[in-house]
Structures are given as structure tokens and as C-alpha cells.
Write a protein that holds these residues in place. Structure first.
Motif, PDB file in Angstrom:
ATOM      1  N   SER A 116       4.465   8.847   8.117  1.00  0.00           N
ATOM      2  CA  SER A 116       3.076   8.396   8.249  1.00  0.00           C
ATOM      3  C   SER A 116       3.045   7.135   9.085  1.00  0.00           C
ATOM      4  O   SER A 116       3.842   6.217   8.877  1.00  0.00           O
ATOM      5  N   TYR A 132       1.222  16.977   5.611  1.00  0.00           N
ATOM      6  CA  TYR A 132       0.694  15.728   5.068  1.00  0.00           C
ATOM      7  C   TYR A 132      -0.302  16.081   3.978  1.00  0.00           C
ATOM      8  O   TYR A 132      -1.135  16.965   4.149  1.00  0.00           O
ATOM      9  N   LEU A 168      -3.186  14.267   1.896  1.00  0.00           N
ATOM     10  CA  LEU A 168      -4.009  13.061   1.849  1.00  0.00           C
ATOM     11  C   LEU A 168      -5.060  13.199   0.756  1.00  0.00           C
ATOM     12  O   LEU A 168      -5.657  14.259   0.590  1.00  0.00           O
ATOM     13  N   TYR A 179      -6.069   8.639  -3.381  1.00  0.00           N
ATOM     14  CA  TYR A 179      -4.986   7.768  -3.845  1.00  0.00           C
ATOM     15  C   TYR A 179      -3.944   7.552  -2.753  1.00  0.00           C
ATOM     16  O   TYR A 179      -3.022   6.767  -2.916  1.00  0.00           O
ATOM     17  N   ASN A 180      -4.077   8.302  -1.657  1.00  0.00           N
ATOM     18  CA  ASN A 180      -3.121   8.235  -0.561  1.00  0.00           C
ATOM     19  C   ASN A 180      -3.879   8.367   0.763  1.00  0.00           C
ATOM     20  O   ASN A 180      -4.009   9.457   1.298  1.00  0.00           O
ATOM     21  N   SER A 181      -4.450   7.287   1.224  1.00  0.00           N
ATOM     22  CA  SER A 181      -4.988   7.174   2.575  1.00  0.00           C
ATOM     23  C   SER A 181      -6.472   7.467   2.764  1.00  0.00           C
ATOM     24  O   SER A 181      -7.036   7.081   3.776  1.00  0.00           O
TER      25      SER A 181
END
Length: 86
Positions: free
Chosen positions: A19, A66, A68, A71-73
């Protein structure tokens, strides 16, 4: 026309999906009336472009992805996004 240069890391089994986010990125995703809407500021759009270009490289294996979410990005309240190379 403005030129934009991006540094896209190359896939390696040691590091997997890398990332590489631009400073200050904002990305939100939602589903409205069966439409998937992805909204982002400039840094967010460039960041997404870098992730897509990473997946598009010949060295990146099938099923590399990926995941997303808020909580992640992604911004709070966003729907999950999973982007796979097929």
C-alpha cells in the motif's frame, strides 16, 4: 497537459500487496440505488490509481488484492471495497 509521475513498487513474494498512500488522502465508498459510488479528494484518487497500477503489473500474481474498509483506509461509514487482480 500536466505530467504526473508515480512511483509504483514492484510485487515481491516477500512484501505482497504494497500500500502506498498519498498524504492527506480521503476516500469514501457507498452504495446508492444499486450504484457503487467512490468519492475521493485528489490525494485519494492518486492513491487509488497507484494501487490499481500496482495490481496491473505483469509481476503481480492472479488473486493478489487490496481489501479496504472504514478500519483500513476508507472514511467512517464506507462500504467495503475489495480489488482483485484476475
Amino acid at each position: 497537459m500536466k505530467e504526473l509521475r508515480l512511483n509504483i513498487p514492484q510485487y515481491s513474494t516477500e512484501h505482497g500487496a504494497v500500500s502506498n498512500w498519498e498524504d492527506g488522502f480521503v476516500i469514501k465508498s457507498e452504495v446508492v440505488k444499486d450504484q457503487i459510488i467512490i468519492s475521493a479528494n485528489q490525494a485519494g484518487l492518486v492513491s487509488l490509481a497507484k494501487h490499481l497500477l500496482f495490481l496491473a503489473q505483469n509481476e503481480t500474481p492472479i488473486n493478489c488484492h487490496y481489501h479496504l474498509d472504514e478500519y483500513n483506509s476508507l472514511e467512517t461509514g464506507s462500504k467495503e471495497i475489495v480489488i482483485y487482480r484476475i
